[in-house]
Design an enzyme around this catalytic site. Structure first.
Site, short mmCIF file in Angstrom:
data_model
loop_
_atom_site.label_atom_id
_atom_site.label_comp_id
_atom_site.label_asym_id
_atom_site.label_seq_id
_atom_site.Cartn_x
_atom_site.Cartn_y
_atom_site.Cartn_z
N ASN A 26 0.81 -1.23 0.00
CA ASN A 26 0.00 0.00 0.00
C ASN A 26 0.84 1.27 0.00
O ASN A 26 0.35 2.34 0.35
CB ASN A 26 -0.93 0.00 1.22
N ASP A 32 3.76 -5.58 4.47
CA ASP A 32 2.47 -5.90 5.06
C ASP A 32 1.94 -7.24 4.57
O ASP A 32 2.55 -7.88 3.71
CB ASP A 32 1.47 -4.77 4.75
N ASP A 101 4.41 -16.43 15.11
CA ASP A 101 5.45 -16.17 16.11
C ASP A 101 4.73 -15.97 17.45
O ASP A 101 3.86 -15.11 17.55
CB ASP A 101 6.25 -14.92 15.73
N ASP A 209 9.16 -17.53 20.83
CA ASP A 209 10.21 -16.56 21.09
C ASP A 209 10.81 -16.76 22.49
O ASP A 209 10.08 -16.88 23.47
CB ASP A 209 9.60 -15.15 20.99
N GLU A 272 12.61 -21.06 20.24
CA GLU A 272 13.86 -20.30 20.16
C GLU A 272 14.46 -20.31 21.57
O GLU A 272 13.81 -19.87 22.52
CB GLU A 272 13.65 -18.87 19.70
N HIS A 344 16.09 -12.94 11.41
CA HIS A 344 15.98 -11.47 11.54
C HIS A 344 16.86 -10.91 12.65
O HIS A 344 16.93 -9.69 12.84
CB HIS A 344 14.52 -11.10 11.84
N ASP A 345 17.57 -11.80 13.37
CA ASP A 345 18.47 -11.37 14.46
C ASP A 345 19.94 -11.56 14.11
O ASP A 345 20.81 -11.22 14.91
CB ASP A 345 18.20 -12.19 15.73
O1 TEU Z 1 15.47 -13.02 20.17
C1 TEU Z 1 16.05 -13.45 21.33
C2 TEU Z 1 17.48 -13.32 21.32
O2 TEU Z 1 18.16 -14.09 21.82
C3 TEU Z 1 18.02 -12.22 20.57
O3 TEU Z 1 17.64 -11.06 21.12
C4 TEU Z 1 19.47 -12.26 20.61
O4 TEU Z 1 19.95 -12.23 21.88
C5 TEU Z 1 20.02 -11.13 19.92
O5 TEU Z 1 19.32 -10.77 18.86
C6 TEU Z 1 21.33 -11.55 19.44
O6 TEU Z 1 22.04 -10.46 19.52
C7 TEU Z 1 14.07 -13.01 20.14
C8 TEU Z 1 13.61 -12.43 18.82
O7 TEU Z 1 14.06 -13.24 17.79
C9 TEU Z 1 14.20 -11.03 18.75
O8 TEU Z 1 13.95 -10.44 17.51
C10 TEU Z 1 13.58 -10.20 19.85
O9 TEU Z 1 14.21 -8.96 19.86
C11 TEU Z 1 13.79 -10.88 21.20
O10 TEU Z 1 13.52 -12.26 21.20
C12 TEU Z 1 12.82 -10.29 22.21
O11 TEU Z 1 11.52 -10.64 21.85
CA CA Z 2 2.67 -1.28 3.71
#
Ligand code: TEU
Ligand code: CA
Length: 572
Positions: A26, A32, A101, A209, A272, A344-345
């Site tokens: 959008n 999204d 998630d 998570d 996780e 994503h981390d």
């Molecule tokens: O991540 C947990 C976690 O261990 C990470 O924060 C990790 O310590 C860090 O990224 C490494 O440097 C989960 C999710 O995947 C993360 O995106 C969230 O920020 C976190 O939990 C809190 O919900």
């Molecule tokens: Ca959007």
């Protein structure tokens, strides 16, 4: 897991979508749900079986959605529940599954539960979170008066003082992510009901998570122990007091009874678990214990870390083989591994363990081969199938991630490092490296959006993008298609035993898989130079079939491995 009827997910491949950065439908510069729906052809063509959706629930977005203020909704920035239902129907119609998630170690501080809980000391929801008075004999708010000396994962103390009620609340992550008190059965019941609500809506499972943090090591008097303050650290390490805590198995088994038991098809669950060990993972993933199907462990994504994740050292391949080899052996008979390089981390693997310059395509496909041919369920993070690289941001203003920005601010404030060194650490390890928009084509905003996105597009999208790769049979994308197809067609990939080879070789990753008479040999060159491979049973492989290689020109079995080359042979 050798039972004949191996669970479906032993031969499945999961694709992680990070909605903020996937596709914007959008024109507001933020990905999204309709954007995800619009790219299902790409995922179906890739051949993945499951989509894991990072959080899309209402959230102040303090930690990019991992701070949820309403578990039974969709944040307007991502769309509506109707958009979600339509996406789910489309995913199922294409024979794929969708996993949500589940972020229940903490909520947002704007969640009604916490708003109530902080409103007064005797609010019925006070005990839904971890409230404690200041350290004995200390003035609330005074330095060091926090109930324990634990540090937050996002810098600063893990406790914040609520002026109104004069007590502190615990937050292992940001101050806007207060930890839920799972000791309280009302909390657990509310979470179970929410999970059933999503399963009744048709979702196929949960990625959980930091689920191994939900049981804290609370003493009989309700106090929590301080952590050890390591050399150079500002805070105590609380992990021994909340990682895999005393009631963690009880809580997961209860969750199974209350949420998953009796369902037509057992939902997929992946926990996780930062800091989890092989022995603990056997307990968590042993089907007989009905806890989770698999865990995300962090050992291999910490092998290039020095004093901290910002202090990066070159990977030693022997360390990587030792670590992954131990997890393969440890869960060979009971339990199951997840397999991932990216999420994503984490910074992107081709920039981290590969070569995102001259040998980008070869190293990306070699790394994919080595990972996917291990025993376990592989996870592909959005853009990994295109060989997307780290962001290589130059300025602090380019960053958006709370962990990175808080680290930069705290380190500068306390003169721990100069901006240049800090930016170098961020360039190597920031989570934002994984969060730049997916590169769909070579247009201004990479086909991600028609307007400037919330985070900068990587300028290398002109060369690295899905449109180019869809039409290029030699691309990373089409290589991933072949790799995923191999797991779907060759049972030895899913269920074969694993044997590490050449453990001491600093350049070549080699292992064997075996299922019945079928044997697979996997070779990966982690260097830019030719490598000869000396195997004890080389003769046995001489006439073997090359089922997958990342170089177009096929050479003989005993030809040296070319730079970043991978080969998969099969016999029997
Ligand atoms: O991540 C947990 C976690 O261990 C990470 O924060 C990790 O310590 C860090 O990224 C490494 O440097 C989960 C999710 O995947 C993360 O995106 C969230 O920020 C976190 O939990 C809190 O919900
Ligand atoms: Ca959007």
């Amino acid at each position: 897991m050798t039972s004949p009827a191996a669970p479906w997910w032993t031969s499945a491949v999961v694709y992680q979508v990070y909605p903020r950065s996937f596709a914007d439908s959008n024109g507001d510069g933020i990905g999204d749900l309709r954007g995800v729906a619009g790219k299902l052809d790409h995922l179906e063509l890739l051949g993945v079986d499951v989509i894991w959706l990072s959080p899309v629930y209402p959230s102040p977005q303090d930690d990019a959605g991992y701070d949820i203020s309403d578990y039974r909704g969709i944040d307007p920035v991502f769309g509506t529940l109707e958009d979600f239902d339509a996406l789910l129907v489309d995913v199922h119609a294409r024979g794929m599954k969708l996993v949500m998630d589940l972020v229940v170690n903490h909520t947002s501080d704007e969640h009604p539960w916490f708003v109530e809980s902080r409103s007064s000391r005797d609010n019925p929801k006070r005990d839904w979170y971890w409230w404690r008075p200041a350290r004995p004999h200390m003035e609330p708010g005074a330095p060091g008066a926090e109930p324990t000396n634990w540090g937050s994962a996002f810098s600063g103390p893990a406790w914040d003082l609520d002026q109104a009620t004069g007590e502190y609340y615990l937050h292992l992550f940001s101050r806007k992510q207060p930890d839920l008190n799972w000791e309280n059965p009302e909390v657990r019941a509310a979470i179970h009901a929410m999970m059933r609500w999503w399963l009744d809506r048709g979702v196929d499972g949960f990625r959980m998570d930091v689920i191994n943090f939900i049981s804290k090591d609370v003493r009989a008097d309700g106090s929590l122990p301080d952590g050890v303050v390591r050399a150079g650290a500002r805070y105590g390490d609380g992990h021994p007091h909340f990682s895999c805590g005393p009631r963690i198995h009880e809580y997961l088994q209860e969750m199974n009874r209350e949420v998953f038991a009796g369902r037509r098809e057992r939902p997929l669950t992946v926990g996780e678990m930062p800091g989890v060990t092989v022995d603990q993972a056997v307990l968590f993933t042993d089907p007989a214990r009905a806890e989770v199907d698999m865990v995300f462990q962090f050992e291999h994504v910490g092998l290039d870390h020095g004093a901290s994740k910002w202090d990066v050292h070159p990977l030693r391949l022997t360390d990587l083989k030792a670590s992954l080899g131990r997890w393969q052996a440890g869960l060979a008979d009971v339990g199951w591994n997840s397999l991932y390089w990216d999420n994503h981390d984490q910074p992107r693997i081709v920039s981290r363990f590969g070569d995102d310059g001259e040998h980008r395509v070869r190293s990306a496909t070699m790394l994919a081969t080595v990972l996917h041919l291990h025993r376990g369920t592989p996870y592909v993070y959005q853009g990994e199938e295109l060989g997307m690289t780290n962001a290589h941001f130059e300025r602090i203003d380019d960053y958006r991630d709370i962990e990175s920005l808080n680290h930069y601010a705290e380190a500068l404030t306390h003169g721990l490092a100069d901006p240049g060194a800090l930016l170098a650490g961020l360039r190597a390890s920031s989570r934002d490296n994984a969060r730049t928009p997916v590169q769909w084509d070579g247009t201004e905003y990479a086909g991600f959006s028609t307007v400037e996105p919330w985070i900068a597009v990587n300028p290398n999208h002109l060369e690295i993008n899905a449109a180019v790769q869809h039409d290029d049979p030699g691309s990373v994308f089409h290589f991933y298609r072949r790799l995923i197809a191999l797991r779907h067609t060759e049972p030895a990939v899913a269920l074969g035993t694993f044997t590490m080879l050449l453990a001491d070789d600093a350049a070549v990753y080699a292992f064997r898989r075996r299922l019945g008479e079928t044997r697979l040999l996997v070779l990966g060159n982690f260097t830019a130079t030719e490598q000869t491979v000396a195997l004890d049973d080389a003769d046995a492989w001489a006439g073997a079939e090359l089922v997958l290689g990342n170089y177009p020109e096929v050479v003989g079995f005993d030809a040296p491995l070319r730079p970043w080359e991978s080969r998969v042979f099969r016999r029997g």
